[in-house]
Enzyme design. Structure first.
Site, PDB file in Angstrom:
ATOM      1  N   GLU A  38     -29.403  -4.776 -10.355  1.00 36.75           N
ATOM      2  CA  GLU A  38     -29.686  -5.317  -9.014  1.00 36.75           C
ATOM      3  C   GLU A  38     -31.055  -4.772  -8.559  1.00 36.75           C
ATOM      4  OE1 GLU A  38     -26.836  -3.625  -6.316  1.00 36.75           O
ATOM      5  OE2 GLU A  38     -27.308  -4.999  -4.673  1.00 36.75           O
ATOM      6  N   LYS A 107     -26.206 -12.688  -3.284  1.00 34.20           N
ATOM      7  CA  LYS A 107     -25.059 -11.772  -3.132  1.00 34.20           C
ATOM      8  C   LYS A 107     -24.236 -12.120  -1.898  1.00 34.20           C
ATOM      9  CE  LYS A 107     -24.140  -6.754  -3.313  1.00 34.20           C
ATOM     10  NZ  LYS A 107     -24.788  -5.433  -3.388  1.00 34.20           N
ATOM     11  N   CYS A 140     -23.158  -6.308  -8.016  1.00 46.85           N
ATOM     12  CA  CYS A 140     -22.643  -5.000  -7.607  1.00 46.85           C
ATOM     13  C   CYS A 140     -21.372  -5.063  -6.769  1.00 46.85           C
ATOM     14  CB  CYS A 140     -23.753  -4.203  -6.914  1.00 46.85           C
ATOM     15  SG  CYS A 140     -23.423  -2.421  -6.977  1.00 46.85           S
TER      16      CYS A 140
END
Ligand code: ACM
Length: 261
Positions: A38, A107, A140
């Protein structure tokens, strides 16, 4: 499919150097898919919105160019995290291949201070049907919501590419469950090192890993070192959702029973 985990230690704000040093690790192995962390180009610990404005770039910006060149030269695909400048700024991951940028994931589940700087993604979880296999993307903290990996599995992902900057200790072991409950492969690419900025101290735990559809940790990297590992997997193994003669994981879902009301 040969999958490379690229575990780096970016220096905050040094985009050019961070891209160059990731590429030099990537040059050392031949893989079909390289998964990077990331925000691998900028670093993670942003202090304020001015910094995001300074370092965000479009999906086809300066970071994508050398990665697209690499993908073309190697005939490979690369998934990498970056701060995406669009109508707002997103914590995104791009997929590039020999013909250029293929797609972007934004995300969905922002972690902690990310909520101050990024807009949450609202385009769902994408799966790309590539010649090497079906690759889905999450980033993540999405691991904390089983719905993320489940959405990707329902869309046919055989492997989940999972760029990460892990600061809580649970994810590497939790991904065993994410893979087991969906019968998919996952490649979690984390960073290492420490970032102390604006009075906030973050330490990243490495332990990038590839987990199989039966929950086996096929490869796990160190907690402290920049490194790369490549592993050959058979993505077709993720097509079999049967765990015995009577249970097919996805076919047995009982969506009508899961409502909170
Ligand atoms: C995280 O989502 N980077 C913890």
């Amino acid at each position: 499919m040969r999958v490379a985990l690229v575990q780096t230690n970016p220096e905050f704000g040094e985009i050019k150097n961070n891209v160059t040093s990731a590429l030099s690790l990537m040059e050392s192995v031949q893989a079909d898919l390289y998964v990077l962390p990331e925000l691998f180009n900028t670093g993670y610990n942003f202090v304020d919105e001015t910094e995001i404005e300074q370092f965000a770039e479009p999906a086809t910006g300066q970071t994508s160019l050398p990665l697209c060149q690499f993908a073309k030269k190697r005939g490979s695909f690369v998934v990498y995290g970056f701060a995406e400048r669009a109508e707002r700024v997103f914590n995104s991951a791009a997929l590039v291949g020999p013909s250029g940028t293929i797609g972007v994931y934004r995300k969905v589940h922002l972690f902690d201070r990310e909520n101050l700087f990024f807009a949450p993604g609202d385009r769902g979880f994408p799966v790309f049907d590539l010649p090497i296999g079906k690759v889905g993307i999450m980033i993540c903290f999405d691991w904390m919501y089983p719905e993320s990996a489940r959405s990707l599995a329902l869309k046919g992902a055989q492997l989940i590419a999972h760029p990460s900057n892990l600061v809580m200790p649970y994810c590497p072991d939790a991904m065993v469950t994410r893979c087991l409950e969906n019968r998919v492969f996952a490649a979690t690419a984390d960073r290492v090192g420490q970032e102390s900025r604006g009075g906030i101290d973050l330490r990243y735990m490495g332990m990038s890993e590839i987990v199989s559809p039966s929950g086996e940790i096929l490869q796990r990297l160190s907690t402290d070192n920049e490194e790369i590992a490549v592993l050959e997997i058979d993505p077709e193994l993720a097509n079999n959702k049967k765990i015995n003669s009577r249970n097919d994981l996805l076919a047995d879902l009982r969506a009508d029973q899961y409502s909170p009301h």
